[in-house]
Design an enzyme around this catalytic site. Structure first.
Site, PDB file in Angstrom:
ATOM      1  N   SER A 175      43.505 161.211 -39.880  1.00  0.00           N
ATOM      2  CA  SER A 175      43.131 161.248 -41.046  1.00  0.00           C
ATOM      3  C   SER A 175      43.677 162.252 -41.551  1.00  0.00           C
ATOM      4  CB  SER A 175      41.594 161.503 -41.285  1.00  0.00           C
ATOM      5  OG  SER A 175      41.352 162.590 -40.384  1.00  0.00           O
ATOM      6  N   ASN A 211      38.172 162.350 -32.968  1.00  0.00           N
ATOM      7  CA  ASN A 211      38.430 163.281 -33.799  1.00  0.00           C
ATOM      8  C   ASN A 211      37.431 163.631 -35.077  1.00  0.00           C
ATOM      9  OD1 ASN A 211      39.929 165.394 -35.354  1.00  0.00           O
ATOM     10  ND2 ASN A 211      41.627 164.318 -35.015  1.00  0.00           N
ATOM     11  N   ASP A 212      37.491 162.930 -36.068  1.00  0.00           N
ATOM     12  CA  ASP A 212      36.769 163.164 -37.209  1.00  0.00           C
ATOM     13  C   ASP A 212      35.270 163.193 -37.030  1.00  0.00           C
ATOM     14  OD1 ASP A 212      38.874 163.564 -38.794  1.00  0.00           O
ATOM     15  OD2 ASP A 212      39.001 161.628 -39.483  1.00  0.00           O
ATOM     16  N   VAL A 213      34.860 162.191 -36.141  1.00  0.00           N
ATOM     17  CA  VAL A 213      33.425 161.866 -35.713  1.00  0.00           C
ATOM     18  C   VAL A 213      32.853 163.024 -34.958  1.00  0.00           C
ATOM     19  CG1 VAL A 213      33.644 159.494 -35.929  1.00  0.00           C
ATOM     20  CG2 VAL A 213      33.910 160.609 -33.543  1.00  0.00           C
ATOM     21  N   VAL A 214      33.482 163.991 -34.479  1.00  0.00           N
ATOM     22  CA  VAL A 214      33.032 165.216 -33.625  1.00  0.00           C
ATOM     23  C   VAL A 214      33.393 166.457 -34.707  1.00  0.00           C
ATOM     24  CG1 VAL A 214      32.918 164.336 -31.350  1.00  0.00           C
ATOM     25  CG2 VAL A 214      34.964 165.197 -32.109  1.00  0.00           C
TER      26      VAL A 214
END
Lengths: 457, 94
Positions: free
Chosen positions: A422, A381-384
């Site tokens: 997050s 999620n957050d890393v893309v």
């Protein structure tokens, strides 16, 4: 005297074995030898310690080693590969607790002499107790025992006040001419509360950094208690781990573009939610997803924590092999902090049998996304999240991300419509070229495999 | 132990730790964190000596906890690290 010499020499050899072991573990070729060497050092150090002159309580000692060792050994053998991060966290916490307990025994004996010794014992106790409590919280969060991040009102103020009071009580212990049992008791309670309160509001995205930080903490605590007890092997092993763990923590924090102080004192959710994302999430079925990838020439897979939770790495590799038989070029893109620990995804893919040469780091592969027909995001999620590049108000603005959104098509395997661990909206999920494949990674990829097989006949 | 000798040990050990890890590929970060977690399990030795010198029931109880936790740190850390690294070994054969 001969016994004393034998013990000191054995500790010396153990310290060398620990350093060589860690060095061995820094390369894939010698990594297994490395842990075995360190293991030999540990057994040697433990066995010769029984010969230390003037010791009592051997029965208690053997029971404690047998019970503690056996429980940890069995739980370590049984735990699933996907649950490894929390196991490392809990074993690390136990080490911190042991260091704090050693300090407590020394305080109870009241035989510490000199300000320096008392100071180091107190510091070690503080760091060890914080590491213990914090690691237990980290374990509870990753294990799913504790689902949500708890935030106190004025969290940062409470953290700082609590830290100051704890350090103040610690200073009082060091300065006082006699060890005061009440002060010591209060000090340990405060330190445990401090570790808990600091860790509670930290979100899952930051957990790898936090576990690494507590690992470094425990190392330092062990080193300090080693000084108090006059055992150089403890000092060397503890400080080496403290330094190595600090560097590893910095590397991870750098990958997220967030100073360590930010992670500890300004948890993500507090920094504001970023801009609202417009558009809607467009669903895709397993059959269409299979067809998109089967007839692509280049597919990049971005695995994340969702793959780990579902234990889907074997399915993902099975699908990859099918696609490659059909002539599709498949590679894996690993973000440094994907999952809950650095290298978490590498370990899982290695378990499934994915060769090294298909796995790429962020810098290596980010330029390839525009040429990819499909970017398959599995539970990441957050890393893309492209907001990290574009939206200055986003809490993750500036964090290096995998540019999956630049691929021709994006398929996101996701359990539901929520915002993930997050709590930050992900603009990627709403883009025109993004399709969402709902379901657990295990089940969704399983269905894709069936459809790819059907297309290949 | 002499204060300055201890400071030298601290300093050299810190440099050693920094150097040892600075050349680690990302792929080994998790096993290495786990491995360093195992190494500080040597706290077990400190716990044993603390328990060995304990006299009152309170000291014995806390010392017992120290050894228990230290042994768990060492044993658990070893098993978990070994299991992770075993997977890398198996794959190199392919």
């Amino acid at each position: 005297m001969a016994i004393k010499w034998l013990i000191d020499a054995s500790y010396f050899v153990a310290a060398i074995l620990f350093i060589l072991g860690l060095k061995g573990m820094s390369s894939p070729v010698s990594a297994r030898k490395g842990i075995v060497w360190a293991g030999v050092g540990m057994v040697l150090a433990t066995v010769v310690t029984f010969l230390t002159p003037g010791m009592n309580n051997f029965a208690l000692m053997i029971i404690a080693i047998a019970v503690g060792g056996a429980l940890a050994w069995i739980s370590g053998k049984k735990v699933a590969m996907t649950d490894m991060p929390q196991m490392v966290a809990i074993y690390n916490g136990m080490g911190g607790g042991a260091a704090a307990a050693i300090a407590a025994v020394e305080f109870a004996r009241g035989e510490m002499h000199g300000v320096v010794v008392t100071l180091l014992a107190t510091l070690g106790a503080l760091i060890g107790a914080v590491s213990f409590a914090g690691s237990v919280v980290a374990w509870a969060k990753l294990q799913g025992v504790m689902k949500k991040a708890f935030r106190l009102p004025a969290q940062n103020g409470v953290n700082i006040l609590l830290a100051l009071v704890t350090v103040g009580v610690g200073a009082a212990i060091v300065i006082a001419p006699e060890i005061d049992p009440t002060l010591v008791g209060a000090f340990f309670v405060l330190a445990l509360v401090l570790g808990t309160v600091i860790t509670l509001p930290i979100g899952g995205a930051d957990m790898p950094v936090v576990i690494s930080l507590f690992n470094a903490f425990t190392g330092l605590a062990v080193g300090f208690e080693g000084f108090v007890m006059g055992i150089p092997a403890l000092i060397i092993a503890g400080i080496v781990v403290g330094a190595a763990g600090t560097l590893l923590t910095q590397l991870m924090a750098k990958a997220m573009n967030r100073p360590i102080s930010n992670i500890l004192f300004v948890p993500m959710a507090a920094a504001g939610g970023g801009e609202a994302v417009e558009g809607e999430q467009k669903e895709v079925g397993a059959m269409d997803a299979a067809a998109m990838m089967r007839y692509a020439s280049k597919v990049i897979i971005v695995p994340g924590y969702g793959m780990a939770v579902a234990g889907a790495q074997h399915k993902v590799w099975e699908m990859t092999e099918l696609l490659e038989e059909a002539g599709v070029e498949v590679s894996f893109a690993i973000h440094p902090v994907a999952g809950r620990m650095p290298g978490h995804m590498n370990v899982l893919l290695a378990e499934a049998g994915v060769p090294y040469d298909k796995i790429f780091d962020l810098e290596e592969i980010n330029g390839d996304f525009p040429q990819a027909d499909v970017a398959l995001v599995i539970g990441a999620n957050d890393v893309v999240n492209p907001s990290a590049r574009t939206d200055k108000s986003s809490p993750i603005y500036g964090m290096p991300i995998l540019n999956a959104d630049l691929a021709q098509n994006v398929i996101v395997v996701k359990r539901g419509k929520g915002t993930g661990y997050s709590g930050i909206e992900n603009a990627l999920f709403y883009k025109d070229n993004t399709r969402l494949l709902y379901g657990s990674a295990q089940q969704a990829i399983g269905e894709v495999i069936q459809h790819v097989k059907a297309l290949s006949v | 132990m002499d204060g300055f000798v201890a400071i030298y040990i601290f300093m050299l050990a810190a440099f050693t730790g920094y150097e040892v890890i600075s050349r680690v590929p990302v792929i080994l970060h998790t096993p290495l964190m786990s491995g360093s977690n195992f190494v500080h399990g040597v706290v077990l030795v400190g716990g044993m000596i603390a328990l060995g010198q304990a006299e009152t029931p309170l000291e014995q109880a806390i010392g017992f906890v120290a050894v228990l936790l230290g042994a768990a740190n060492a044993a658990g850390g070893y098993v978990v690290t070994e299991r992770m690294l075993a997977m890398f070994k198996a794959k190199e054969k392919n």
